[in-house]
Design a protein around this motif. Structure first.
Motif, PDB file in Angstrom:
ATOM      1  N   THR A 117      31.380  17.353 -33.349  1.00  0.00           N
ATOM      2  CA  THR A 117      30.179  17.024 -34.118  1.00  0.00           C
ATOM      3  C   THR A 117      29.828  15.546 -33.965  1.00  0.00           C
ATOM      4  O   THR A 117      28.646  15.182 -33.822  1.00  0.00           O
ATOM      5  CB  THR A 117      30.394  17.364 -35.598  1.00  0.00           C
ATOM      6  N   TRP A 118      30.827  14.692 -33.987  1.00  0.00           N
ATOM      7  CA  TRP A 118      30.591  13.256 -33.785  1.00  0.00           C
ATOM      8  C   TRP A 118      29.940  12.997 -32.424  1.00  0.00           C
ATOM      9  O   TRP A 118      28.953  12.263 -32.311  1.00  0.00           O
ATOM     10  CB  TRP A 118      31.918  12.508 -33.917  1.00  0.00           C
ATOM     11  N   LEU A 119      30.472  13.610 -31.391  1.00  0.00           N
ATOM     12  CA  LEU A 119      29.943  13.403 -30.042  1.00  0.00           C
ATOM     13  C   LEU A 119      28.506  13.910 -29.926  1.00  0.00           C
ATOM     14  O   LEU A 119      27.637  13.216 -29.363  1.00  0.00           O
ATOM     15  CB  LEU A 119      30.838  14.110 -29.028  1.00  0.00           C
ATOM     16  N   LEU A 120      28.236  15.099 -30.451  1.00  0.00           N
ATOM     17  CA  LEU A 120      26.904  15.670 -30.316  1.00  0.00           C
ATOM     18  C   LEU A 120      25.866  14.886 -31.112  1.00  0.00           C
ATOM     19  O   LEU A 120      24.751  14.644 -30.630  1.00  0.00           O
ATOM     20  CB  LEU A 120      26.919  17.133 -30.770  1.00  0.00           C
ATOM     21  N   LEU A 121      26.209  14.487 -32.320  1.00  0.00           N
ATOM     22  CA  LEU A 121      25.264  13.696 -33.121  1.00  0.00           C
ATOM     23  C   LEU A 121      24.946  12.366 -32.432  1.00  0.00           C
ATOM     24  O   LEU A 121      23.787  11.938 -32.382  1.00  0.00           O
ATOM     25  CB  LEU A 121      25.847  13.435 -34.513  1.00  0.00           C
ATOM     26  N   SER A 122      25.958  11.717 -31.894  1.00  0.00           N
ATOM     27  CA  SER A 122      25.747  10.433 -31.226  1.00  0.00           C
ATOM     28  C   SER A 122      24.891  10.605 -29.972  1.00  0.00           C
ATOM     29  O   SER A 122      24.053   9.753 -29.664  1.00  0.00           O
ATOM     30  CB  SER A 122      27.098   9.801 -30.872  1.00  0.00           C
ATOM     31  N   THR A 123      25.101  11.706 -29.256  1.00  0.00           N
ATOM     32  CA  THR A 123      24.298  11.966 -28.072  1.00  0.00           C
ATOM     33  C   THR A 123      22.828  12.157 -28.425  1.00  0.00           C
ATOM     34  O   THR A 123      21.929  11.631 -27.750  1.00  0.00           O
ATOM     35  CB  THR A 123      24.825  13.206 -27.337  1.00  0.00           C
ATOM     36  N   THR A 236      25.666   3.187 -31.639  1.00  0.00           N
ATOM     37  CA  THR A 236      25.225   4.578 -31.721  1.00  0.00           C
ATOM     38  C   THR A 236      26.384   5.487 -32.106  1.00  0.00           C
ATOM     39  O   THR A 236      26.241   6.395 -32.942  1.00  0.00           O
ATOM     40  CB  THR A 236      24.633   5.033 -30.376  1.00  0.00           C
ATOM     41  N   MET A 237      27.553   5.259 -31.503  1.00  0.00           N
ATOM     42  CA  MET A 237      28.721   6.056 -31.857  1.00  0.00           C
ATOM     43  C   MET A 237      29.138   5.805 -33.300  1.00  0.00           C
ATOM     44  O   MET A 237      29.587   6.728 -33.997  1.00  0.00           O
ATOM     45  CB  MET A 237      29.877   5.748 -30.913  1.00  0.00           C
ATOM     46  N   ALA A 238      28.994   4.565 -33.768  1.00  0.00           N
ATOM     47  CA  ALA A 238      29.356   4.252 -35.153  1.00  0.00           C
ATOM     48  C   ALA A 238      28.449   4.991 -36.133  1.00  0.00           C
ATOM     49  O   ALA A 238      28.917   5.564 -37.126  1.00  0.00           O
ATOM     50  CB  ALA A 238      29.273   2.742 -35.383  1.00  0.00           C
ATOM     51  N   VAL A 239      27.144   5.004 -35.854  1.00  0.00           N
ATOM     52  CA  VAL A 239      26.219   5.732 -36.728  1.00  0.00           C
ATOM     53  C   VAL A 239      26.510   7.236 -36.673  1.00  0.00           C
ATOM     54  O   VAL A 239      26.496   7.918 -37.699  1.00  0.00           O
ATOM     55  CB  VAL A 239      24.763   5.436 -36.326  1.00  0.00           C
ATOM     56  N   GLY A 240      26.774   7.742 -35.474  1.00  0.00           N
ATOM     57  CA  GLY A 240      27.124   9.153 -35.354  1.00  0.00           C
ATOM     58  C   GLY A 240      28.358   9.514 -36.152  1.00  0.00           C
ATOM     59  O   GLY A 240      28.425  10.583 -36.767  1.00  0.00           O
ATOM     60  N   LEU A 241      29.332   8.611 -36.170  1.00  0.00           N
ATOM     61  CA  LEU A 241      30.550   8.845 -36.946  1.00  0.00           C
ATOM     62  C   LEU A 241      30.241   8.897 -38.440  1.00  0.00           C
ATOM     63  O   LEU A 241      30.775   9.737 -39.173  1.00  0.00           O
ATOM     64  CB  LEU A 241      31.570   7.746 -36.653  1.00  0.00           C
ATOM     65  N   LEU A 242      29.373   8.008 -38.906  1.00  0.00           N
ATOM     66  CA  LEU A 242      28.999   7.996 -40.325  1.00  0.00           C
ATOM     67  C   LEU A 242      28.270   9.280 -40.730  1.00  0.00           C
ATOM     68  O   LEU A 242      28.379   9.724 -41.869  1.00  0.00           O
ATOM     69  CB  LEU A 242      28.116   6.783 -40.627  1.00  0.00           C
ATOM     70  N   LEU A 243      27.541   9.858 -39.792  1.00  0.00           N
ATOM     71  CA  LEU A 243      26.785  11.078 -40.096  1.00  0.00           C
ATOM     72  C   LEU A 243      27.615  12.345 -39.942  1.00  0.00           C
ATOM     73  O   LEU A 243      27.179  13.420 -40.366  1.00  0.00           O
ATOM     74  CB  LEU A 243      25.559  11.168 -39.175  1.00  0.00           C
ATOM     75  N   THR A 244      28.786  12.231 -39.359  1.00  0.00           N
ATOM     76  CA  THR A 244      29.576  13.425 -39.056  1.00  0.00           C
ATOM     77  C   THR A 244      30.004  14.162 -40.308  1.00  0.00           C
ATOM     78  O   THR A 244      29.842  15.388 -40.411  1.00  0.00           O
ATOM     79  CB  THR A 244      30.810  13.038 -38.216  1.00  0.00           C
ATOM     80  N   ARG A 245      30.558  13.463 -41.281  1.00  0.00           N
ATOM     81  CA  ARG A 245      31.045  14.149 -42.480  1.00  0.00           C
ATOM     82  C   ARG A 245      29.916  14.819 -43.258  1.00  0.00           C
ATOM     83  O   ARG A 245      30.054  15.995 -43.637  1.00  0.00           O
ATOM     84  CB  ARG A 245      31.822  13.178 -43.363  1.00  0.00           C
TER      85      ARG A 245
END
Length: 308
Positions: A117-123, A236-245
């Motif tokens: 989920t982290w990878l897909l959101l960041s992409t 971008t990866m940091a924001v994706g990580l924040l949105l993962t949960r």
């Protein structure tokens, strides 16, 4: 009000089941197809992309962080560095990330869902960046700005041409102005974090640190990205990580409601079926054939209704 169905022994709820490859593969393909199609469609104007690229370069020069200049000169003048760097840029991005995903799926299934989920959101966030901020990479700027496209310079050694990592003849199918953010760096950072957290041994930890660092040097040395593109990829990866949960919680709520709806429907169906089958009847003592059932309201003497 529908009664709650008891959980069956030894059976997991939908939220606890191990991910299945036949549901994961279409999801990954769909997101990657959207990413590729977005790169193709979000071309942007060349003048806007060049302006954005020059703006990034000016900022870097102002703060003294234009590391891509010396690295590009080094890679251009040293084929022993430039050629391997071109191969790294053109291949590992598309090999290492899927390999880490498969490894997590098979060996770390409990961590796979959050990592995917982290990878897909960041992409998807990166795709938004390509769309809103088309950026000309250093290699496409005028030669007066001091950059050389190493992949064009050493194209005779590989399958690429003068259009980044695209195979010869297919460069027109890619967005040449998708420099900000650098998902080469972003995906490499994701791979490093996954190996650091879930890998074992010195080799895994070493690769976890080396791969993102080498990728960052390569994207700058080949003149495919600015240093700020690399920073943008990490952010971008940091924001994706924040949105993962939050994304996982939302997905769990949706799946719980679907499962609850299915359970409620199953409960109603089973109740109706129970009413029809039992019908207030019971099997009489000594019964051996189906036609000898009597009502539960029969006399207590056990005499069959047919003989009374």
């Amino acid at each position: 009000m529908a009664r709650e169905l008891p959980a069956r022994p030894g059976r997991r709820s939908p939220l606890q089941r191990r991910p299945r490859w036949w549901s994961e593969l279409p999801l990954l393909i769909a997101v990657y197809a959207a990413y590729s199609a977005g790169r193709l469609l979000a071309r942007g104007g060349k003048s806007d992309a060049v302006t954005q690229g020059l703006t990034l370069l000016e900022w870097e020069k102002h703060f003294g962080i234009n590391f891509e200049h010396p690295l590009n000169r080094l890679f251009t003048s040293t084929p022993a560095l430039g050629i391997p760097a071109d191969f790294i840029y053109a291949s590992l991005h598309y090999l290492v990330t899927p390999a880490i995903l498969v490894w997590l799926f098979r060996r770390r299934p409990r961590n796979y869902r959050a990592a995917r989920t982290w990878l897909l959101l960041s992409t998807l966030l990166g795709l938004i960046g390509f769309t809103l901020v088309p950026t000309c990479p250093p290699r496409l700027l005028d030669a007066a700005h001091g950059f050389t496209d190493t992949m064009e310079q050493f194209s005779s050694y590989g399958w690429w041409g003068a259009e980044a990592s695209a195979p010869r003849g297919l460069g027109g199918m890619t967005n040449q102005f998708a420099a900000m953010p650098s998902l080469h760096v972003g995906w490499a950072l994701w791979c490093g974090v996954m190996l650091w957290l879930h890998g074992r041994g010195v080799a895994a930890r070493t690769f976890a640190v080396a791969y993102p660092l080498i990728t960052t040097l390569v994207v700058m040395g080949t003149a495919n990205h600015y240093f700020l593109d690399a920073v943008g990829g990490a952010l971008t990866m940091a924001v994706g990580l924040l949105l993962t949960r939050p994304a996982l919680r939302l997905a769990d709520r949706v799946r719980s409601r679907i499962a609850a709806g299915a359970g409620e429907a199953g409960s109603d169906g089973s109740d109706r079926k129970s009413t029809i089958v039992s019908g207030g009847c019971q099997t009489s003592a000594g019964e051996h054939i189906p036609g000898q059932r009597t009502s539960s309201a029969s006399p207590a003497d056990g005499t069959p209704a047919a003989t009374r």
